[in-house]
Design a protein around this motif. Structure first.
Motif, PDB file in Angstrom:
ATOM      1  N   GLY A  24      -3.872   5.069  -0.065  1.00  0.00           N
ATOM      2  CA  GLY A  24      -2.938   4.459   0.887  1.00  0.00           C
ATOM      3  C   GLY A  24      -2.537   3.057   0.464  1.00  0.00           C
ATOM      4  O   GLY A  24      -1.351   2.693   0.508  1.00  0.00           O
ATOM      5  N   ALA A  25      -3.514   2.253   0.039  1.00  0.00           N
ATOM      6  CA  ALA A  25      -3.222   0.894  -0.423  1.00  0.00           C
ATOM      7  C   ALA A  25      -2.330   0.934  -1.660  1.00  0.00           C
ATOM      8  O   ALA A  25      -1.405   0.131  -1.804  1.00  0.00           O
ATOM      9  CB  ALA A  25      -4.523   0.147  -0.721  1.00  0.00           C
ATOM     10  N   THR A  81       1.247   1.801  -0.655  1.00  0.00           N
ATOM     11  CA  THR A  81       1.902   0.641  -0.055  1.00  0.00           C
ATOM     12  C   THR A  81       2.340  -0.346  -1.127  1.00  0.00           C
ATOM     13  O   THR A  81       3.474  -0.834  -1.116  1.00  0.00           O
ATOM     14  CB  THR A  81       0.960  -0.046   0.956  1.00  0.00           C
ATOM     15  N   PHE A  82       1.444  -0.628  -2.090  1.00  0.00           N
ATOM     16  CA  PHE A  82       1.786  -1.560  -3.164  1.00  0.00           C
ATOM     17  C   PHE A  82       2.962  -1.038  -3.981  1.00  0.00           C
ATOM     18  O   PHE A  82       3.949  -1.749  -4.197  1.00  0.00           O
ATOM     19  CB  PHE A  82       0.577  -1.803  -4.083  1.00  0.00           C
ATOM     20  N   GLY A 130       5.197   1.035  -3.230  1.00  0.00           N
ATOM     21  CA  GLY A 130       6.408   1.240  -2.431  1.00  0.00           C
ATOM     22  C   GLY A 130       7.268  -0.001  -2.310  1.00  0.00           C
ATOM     23  O   GLY A 130       8.373   0.054  -1.784  1.00  0.00           O
ATOM     24  N   GLN A 131       6.794  -1.125  -2.801  1.00  0.00           N
ATOM     25  CA  GLN A 131       7.532  -2.383  -2.733  1.00  0.00           C
ATOM     26  C   GLN A 131       8.557  -2.476  -3.876  1.00  0.00           C
ATOM     27  O   GLN A 131       8.501  -1.726  -4.835  1.00  0.00           O
ATOM     28  CB  GLN A 131       6.566  -3.567  -2.853  1.00  0.00           C
ATOM     29  N   LYS A 137       6.045  -6.647  -6.693  1.00  0.00           N
ATOM     30  CA  LYS A 137       4.821  -6.173  -7.363  1.00  0.00           C
ATOM     31  C   LYS A 137       4.468  -7.091  -8.531  1.00  0.00           C
ATOM     32  O   LYS A 137       3.295  -7.455  -8.711  1.00  0.00           O
ATOM     33  CB  LYS A 137       4.998  -4.726  -7.845  1.00  0.00           C
ATOM     34  N   THR A 159      -1.061  -6.851  -0.690  1.00  0.00           N
ATOM     35  CA  THR A 159      -0.984  -5.735   0.248  1.00  0.00           C
ATOM     36  C   THR A 159      -2.283  -5.674   1.045  1.00  0.00           C
ATOM     37  O   THR A 159      -3.370  -5.726   0.476  1.00  0.00           O
ATOM     38  CB  THR A 159      -0.803  -4.402  -0.525  1.00  0.00           C
ATOM     39  N   ASP A 160      -2.161  -5.597   2.371  1.00  0.00           N
ATOM     40  CA  ASP A 160      -3.354  -5.551   3.222  1.00  0.00           C
ATOM     41  C   ASP A 160      -4.317  -4.464   2.771  1.00  0.00           C
ATOM     42  O   ASP A 160      -3.929  -3.312   2.595  1.00  0.00           O
ATOM     43  CB  ASP A 160      -2.963  -5.291   4.683  1.00  0.00           C
TER      44      ASP A 160
END
Length: 177
Positions: free
Chosen positions: A106-107, A110-111, A113-114, A119, A168-169
């Motif tokens: 998931g992390a 998210t990363f 997907g930017q 990035k 990224t959180d």
């Protein structure tokens, strides 16, 4: 540090060359890099001729599986065989909880997907540490062309990732699990 724009590595091994007394340090470095690349191409060809499967193993669903619950000597032998004959493998019975794997994926999603610039800013690539974000820049010696992918290389050496962890959180804790 020498910089050069090199043409694609030819599909044949270049003839051996001797360093001339007039070669600059950059020319000598380039010649050394060319020889190193030629050796790697030769090794890849030898592995293929010896029956190595490489990426074709994944195409046919025959990815080697290494079971970490087996005795150490069997695990070691399986890893060496898979890495030598195919080039990659999957690992089972590693003890990493499924929730931690899902969190890491998931992390990562998210990363990646930017936007590319975000990035690269969050995880600047450091060649000397072999870590950070890269976009279509890893060059395969066998083809001389960049791989058609982006990657985030995480290096375990102490301090290598300082200033390179994505903001990224949850990314860093998920990667460290």
């Amino acid at each position: 540090m020498c910089k050069r724009n090199s043409p694609p590595i030819p599909a044949f091994d270049p003839p051996p060359t001797k360093q001339r007394a007039t070669d600059s340090p950059c020319e000598a470095e380039a010649a050394g890099a060319d020889k190193s690349a030629a050796r790697e191409v030769q090794l890849e060809r030898q592995l293929l001729q010896a029956g190595g499967k490489g990426g074709s193993a994944a195409v046919y669903g025959n990815v080697p599986v290494v079971d970490l619950s087996l005795p150490d000597d069997e695990v070691r032998a399986a890893m060496i065989a898979a890495a030598s004959e195919v080039g990659f493998f999957s690992v089972t019975n590693h003890g990493i909880p499924e929730a931690a794997i899902d969190e890491a994926f998931g992390a990562s999603a998210t990363f990646f997907g930017q936007e590319r610039a975000a990035k690269a800013e969050q995880a600047p690539f450091a060649a000397h540490l072999n870590c950070g974000y890269e976009y279509m820049s890893q060059v395969r010696p066998s083809t001389g062309t960049p791989d058609q992918k982006e990657s985030l290389q995480v290096t375990a050496r102490r301090g290598s990732m300082d200033g390179r962890w994505p903001s990224t959180d949850g990314f860093e804790p998920a990667a460290r699990t």
